[in-house]
Structure formats: structure tokens, C-alpha cells
Design an enzyme around this catalytic site. Structure first.
Site, PDB file in Angstrom:
ATOM      1  N   HIS A   1      70.314  52.489  34.563  1.00 39.26           N
ATOM      2  CA  HIS A   1      70.865  51.138  34.542  1.00 39.26           C
ATOM      3  C   HIS A   1      69.463  50.146  33.884  1.00 39.26           C
ATOM      4  O   HIS A   1      68.725  49.714  34.594  1.00 39.26           O
ATOM      5  CB  HIS A   1      71.024  50.720  35.964  1.00 39.26           C
ATOM      6  CG  HIS A   1      71.595  49.477  36.119  1.00 39.26           C
ATOM      7  ND1 HIS A   1      72.405  48.812  37.106  1.00 39.26           N
ATOM      8  CD2 HIS A   1      71.572  48.111  35.209  1.00 39.26           C
ATOM      9  CE1 HIS A   1      72.701  47.632  37.061  1.00 39.26           C
ATOM     10  NE2 HIS A   1      72.149  47.145  35.945  1.00 39.26           N
TER      11      HIS A   1
ATOM     12  N   HIS B   1      69.195  47.176  30.732  1.00 40.20           N
ATOM     13  CA  HIS B   1      69.713  46.386  29.632  1.00 40.20           C
ATOM     14  C   HIS B   1      68.660  46.369  28.564  1.00 40.20           C
ATOM     15  O   HIS B   1      67.462  45.621  28.951  1.00 40.20           O
ATOM     16  CB  HIS B   1      70.242  45.032  30.107  1.00 40.20           C
ATOM     17  CG  HIS B   1      71.399  44.985  31.231  1.00 40.20           C
ATOM     18  ND1 HIS B   1      72.369  44.899  31.070  1.00 40.20           N
ATOM     19  CD2 HIS B   1      71.112  45.221  32.588  1.00 40.20           C
ATOM     20  CE1 HIS B   1      73.412  45.171  32.231  1.00 40.20           C
ATOM     21  NE2 HIS B   1      72.056  45.356  33.136  1.00 40.20           N
TER      22      HIS B   1
ATOM     23  N   HIS C   1      79.303  47.185  36.262  1.00 33.81           N
ATOM     24  CA  HIS C   1      78.480  46.509  37.403  1.00 33.81           C
ATOM     25  C   HIS C   1      79.615  46.040  38.327  1.00 33.81           C
ATOM     26  O   HIS C   1      80.611  45.526  38.049  1.00 33.81           O
ATOM     27  CB  HIS C   1      77.801  45.144  36.786  1.00 33.81           C
ATOM     28  CG  HIS C   1      76.687  45.439  36.007  1.00 33.81           C
ATOM     29  ND1 HIS C   1      76.611  46.134  34.975  1.00 33.81           N
ATOM     30  CD2 HIS C   1      75.367  44.829  36.124  1.00 33.81           C
ATOM     31  CE1 HIS C   1      75.297  46.221  34.557  1.00 33.81           C
ATOM     32  NE2 HIS C   1      74.512  45.468  35.284  1.00 33.81           N
TER      33      HIS C   1
ATOM     34  N   GLU D   1      77.218  43.827  43.175  1.00 34.42           N
ATOM     35  CA  GLU D   1      75.788  43.249  42.999  1.00 34.42           C
ATOM     36  C   GLU D   1      75.653  41.986  43.883  1.00 34.42           C
ATOM     37  O   GLU D   1      75.037  41.893  45.028  1.00 34.42           O
ATOM     38  CB  GLU D   1      75.362  42.822  41.448  1.00 34.42           C
ATOM     39  CG  GLU D   1      74.072  42.279  41.298  1.00 34.42           C
ATOM     40  CD  GLU D   1      73.795  42.124  39.916  1.00 34.42           C
ATOM     41  OE1 GLU D   1      74.805  41.871  39.223  1.00 34.42           O
ATOM     42  OE2 GLU D   1      72.573  41.643  39.534  1.00 34.42           O
TER      43      GLU D   1
ATOM     44  N   ASP E   1      67.038  47.561  35.603  1.00 29.15           N
ATOM     45  CA  ASP E   1      67.946  46.544  35.271  1.00 29.15           C
ATOM     46  C   ASP E   1      67.222  45.788  33.985  1.00 29.15           C
ATOM     47  O   ASP E   1      67.674  46.008  32.875  1.00 29.15           O
ATOM     48  CB  ASP E   1      68.222  45.757  36.488  1.00 29.15           C
ATOM     49  CG  ASP E   1      69.645  44.882  36.461  1.00 29.15           C
ATOM     50  OD1 ASP E   1      70.228  45.276  35.658  1.00 29.15           O
ATOM     51  OD2 ASP E   1      69.695  43.935  37.433  1.00 29.15           O
ATOM     52  N   ASP E   2      66.465  44.870  34.354  1.00 29.60           N
ATOM     53  CA  ASP E   2      65.927  43.991  33.175  1.00 29.60           C
ATOM     54  C   ASP E   2      64.371  43.791  33.437  1.00 29.60           C
ATOM     55  O   ASP E   2      63.905  42.783  34.034  1.00 29.60           O
ATOM     56  CB  ASP E   2      66.304  42.551  33.363  1.00 29.60           C
ATOM     57  CG  ASP E   2      67.995  42.655  33.271  1.00 29.60           C
ATOM     58  OD1 ASP E   2      68.400  42.804  31.898  1.00 29.60           O
ATOM     59  OD2 ASP E   2      68.806  42.565  34.134  1.00 29.60           O
TER      60      ASP E   2
HETATM   61  N1  ADE Z   1      73.069  41.308  32.316  1.00 27.02           N
HETATM   62  C1  ADE Z   1      71.763  41.849  32.469  1.00 27.02           C
HETATM   63  N2  ADE Z   1      71.326  42.194  33.859  1.00 27.02           N
HETATM   64  C2  ADE Z   1      72.407  41.963  34.395  1.00 27.02           C
HETATM   65  C3  ADE Z   1      72.870  42.083  36.050  1.00 27.02           C
HETATM   66  N3  ADE Z   1      71.801  42.734  36.959  1.00 27.02           N
HETATM   67  N4  ADE Z   1      74.067  41.849  36.366  1.00 27.02           N
HETATM   68  C4  ADE Z   1      74.716  41.565  35.376  1.00 27.02           C
HETATM   69  N5  ADE Z   1      74.651  41.350  34.073  1.00 27.02           N
HETATM   70  C5  ADE Z   1      73.462  41.587  33.554  1.00 27.02           C
HETATM   71 ZN    ZN Z   2      72.414  45.259  35.249  1.00 30.01          ZN
END
Ligand code: ADE
Ligand code: ZN
Length: 326
Positions: free
Chosen positions: A16, A18, A196, A199, A277-278
Site C-alpha cells: 500500500h 501511492h 481503500h 480509513e 501509504d504516502d
Molecule cells: N491517496 C493517497 N493516499 C490516500 C489515502 N491514504 N487515502 C485515500 N486516498 C489516498
Molecule cells: Zn492509501
């Protein structure tokens, strides 16, 4: 004292992440300069200072602004190579990379440039460092299902370069049923499916991801703990959750990492995994997620081993290769 070393050294899969969320501020400014794109921030420091998020949407607004510097196939290649080199440093041996084509095609970038740039980086990284990867095309859930269907059609000429599809962006108010038709079409095409769910959104969105989107994994899914029947299903069907601790902390899902429910998910027998995630936005790559989560929650080496094993089980690699890892 040896636990952080074990967490960093152990081989792991990342499921996971992006790719647009791996764009570091330095690379954002370098690409802006290379492409002549104007940014609403004066320099790297003022951009980084804007990374103070209150919820998912406050992050997404800045994340989409950062992605606006990506224009050419070389840009996508450079971004992916930077992430893959960083993943190798964290002993990631396999990664399944999300990308958001609509963020780019909406600005006039060709689908071919997005996918081929990412794909070439995956090929070169495997040759150079041995890391394997797959690409997973994510649909933006704040846009319409018609736009998702159109995006799928545009991507199908490059079907060989992505293994599955996912669903990301603004969760609350954009429930899974909005995308039931496009995900059913993806299933018929033999694409793997993730989404997703849970969350910020309720357990009902996780049920919807499973029953309407035919999701094989749930991205985040941490809200499942509020629904006992759902927890039982996730455990019984071994449906993995790709959990992102630092993301959950920075987006105020668990403002204090010590309150993260990963220990509860593992104790309940779920196939939970740790992911970044990011990472450029949330303060760390996958090893930083492991180290900070374990320090905050007091988890031990048994859970470290379980999480690494879960990451391989939850991956989309062929069963024969999974056996070698497990
Ligand atoms: N796009 C990038 N990170 C995300 C996240 N945590 N939740 C939803 N969309 C995303
Ligand atoms: Zn994500």
C-alpha cells in the site's frame, strides 16, 4: 534494544504505497523547474511546512498539487526509481505500487507516458537491485463511475503492465456501491482488486468493498474493529488489511500512535500488514512505520515476524513464489 534492527533488516513486501505520495519536496521542485510548472510554494521549506494535516481531505489537496509537476514519461520513471531505491534500502523485496492515472490524464498527460514510465522503472529496479514489483491502477472515488470506466478503457492497451485495480481519494460520501459496475468489469477482465475502505469511513464501506467491488484486500480497514461480524469474516476468509500507521497518525485517525489498533487486529487473527501509504508526506518509509509503531504500542518480535509473513501471504505473487518467502 535489538527490535528496531530486526524490524529494519527483515525482508518484507510493501502492498500500500501511492507512487505520487513518494514524491519528496526536493523532487517536486526539481521537476517543477525542469517542466516550467509554477508552484504555490516559494521553496522546499515552505512546501514541507504545509504538511500539517487535520484529516484525509486536507492531505489530498496538497498531494494533488504536488503531483501537478509530473508531465513526461521520464518524470514518472524518475519518481518510481527514487521510491524503488528507497524501498530496497528498507529491505522491501516485493512491492505493489498504486498509481492514480486520472490525476495526470486530466492535465493532458498521456496514459502511455504514465504507465510506461512506471513500468520501465520497475523493470530496471529488478535488474539493478532484485526487487520485484507490480502496478495497481487506482480509480479516484471523488470522480464519477463513468470516468473510471473511461480510464479503464484508456489503460487496457497497457494491460500487461498492471496486475490490478484499486479505489482511492476522498472516502466519506463516495461509498463503494458507486463503483460496483467498473469493479465487476475489472473482475471479468481477470484484474486483481483492492479498495481503500474503513480509513475514515464506516464498517459498511468495508462490507461494500468485499461484496460489491469483489476486493481481495482492504486498504486501511482499521475501522473494522467496530463491527464484530466483519472482524470474524476478515479473519475467517483471511482477507488482508494493508494498514499504514504513520498515515493514520498524521491524518488524525489515531492522533497518538500509542492508540493504534494494530495490536488488536493481530490479536484477532487478521492478516494485517504494515505499509507507508504516502511516505514523502507522512514522515517515513516502511521501516520508519515499523519502528515507530512498535515503539509506540510495545509490540514484540513475534508480531514483527507475523507482519512480515502476512505481507508475503497478502501479496499478489504466484503461490509458488510465496512458498519460498514463507
Ligand atoms: N491517496 C493517497 N493516499 C490516500 C489515502 N491514504 N487515502 C485515500 N486516498 C489516498
Ligand atoms: Zn492509501
Amino acid at each position: 534494544a535489538r527490535l528496531p534492527g530486526l524490524l529494519r533488516a527483515m525482508p518484507k513486501a510493501e502492498l500500500h504505497m501511492h507512487i505520487e505520495g513518494s514524491l519528496e519536496p526536493e523532487l517536486i521542485f526539481a521537476l517543477a523547474q525542469r517542466n516550467g510548472v509554477a508552484l504555490p510554494y516559494a521553496d522546499v521549506e515552505s512546501l514541507r511546512a504545509a504538511y500539517a494535516f487535520t484529516n484525509l481531505q486536507s492531505f489530498l489537496d496538497i498531494y494533488y498539487a504536488g503531483a501537478s509537476v509530473l508531465l513526461t514519461e521520464q518524470d514518472f520513471y524518475d519518481m518510481a526509481m527514487a521510491y524503488l531505491e528507497r524501498a530496497v534500502a528498507d529491505n522491501v523485496v516485493h512491492t505493489e505500487i498504486f498509481f492514480d492515472p486520472q490525476t495526470h490524464t486530466a492535465r493532458g498527460v498521456a496514459m502511455a507516458h504514465v504507465i510506461q514510465g512506471l513500468h520501465k522503472a520497475c523493470v530496471d529496479a529488478e535488474k539493478r537491485w532484485g526487487i520485484s514489483s507490480q502496478l495497481i491502477l487506482n480509480f479516484l472515488r471523488h470522480l464519477s463511475e463513468e470516468e473510471a470506466l473511461q480510464t479503464l478503457e484508456e489503460a487496457l492497451p497497457y494491460r500487461a503492465y498492471f496486475s490490478g485495480v484499486g479505489l482511492d481519494s476522498s472516502e466519506v460520501g463516495n461509498p463503494p456501491e458507486k463503483f460496483a459496475r467498473v469493479f465487476t468489469r475489472c473482475k471479468d477482465l481477470g484484474l486483481r482488486r483492492v479498495a481503500h475502505a474503513g480509513e475514515e469511513g464506516p464498517p459498511a464501506y468495508i462490507w461494500g468493498a468485499l461484496d460489491l467491488l469483489h476486493a481481495e484486500r482492504v486498504d486501511h480497514g482499521v475501522q473494522a474493529v467496530h463491527d464484530d461480524a466483519l472482524m470474524q469474516r476478515l479473519r475467517d476468509e483471511r482477507i488482508p488489511l494493508t494498514v499504514c500507521p504513520l498515515s493514520n497518525q498524521k491524518l488524525q485517525v489515531f492522533p497518538d500512535l500509542a492508540d493504534h489498533n494494530m495490536p488488536q487486529l493481530l490479536a484477532a487473527g487478521l492478516v494485517a500488514t504494515v505499509n507507508s501509504d504516502d511516505p514523502a508526506y507522512f514522515g517515513g518509509y516502511i521501516n520508519e512505520n515499523f519502528v515507530q509503531l512498535f515503539a509506540a504500542t510495545g509490540m514484540h518480535s513475534e508480531q514483527a515476524y507475523q507482519l512480515a509473513a502476512n505481507s508475503f501471504e497478502a501479496s499478489f505473487v504466484p503461490a509458488s513464489r510465496k512458498q519460498a518467502w514463507l
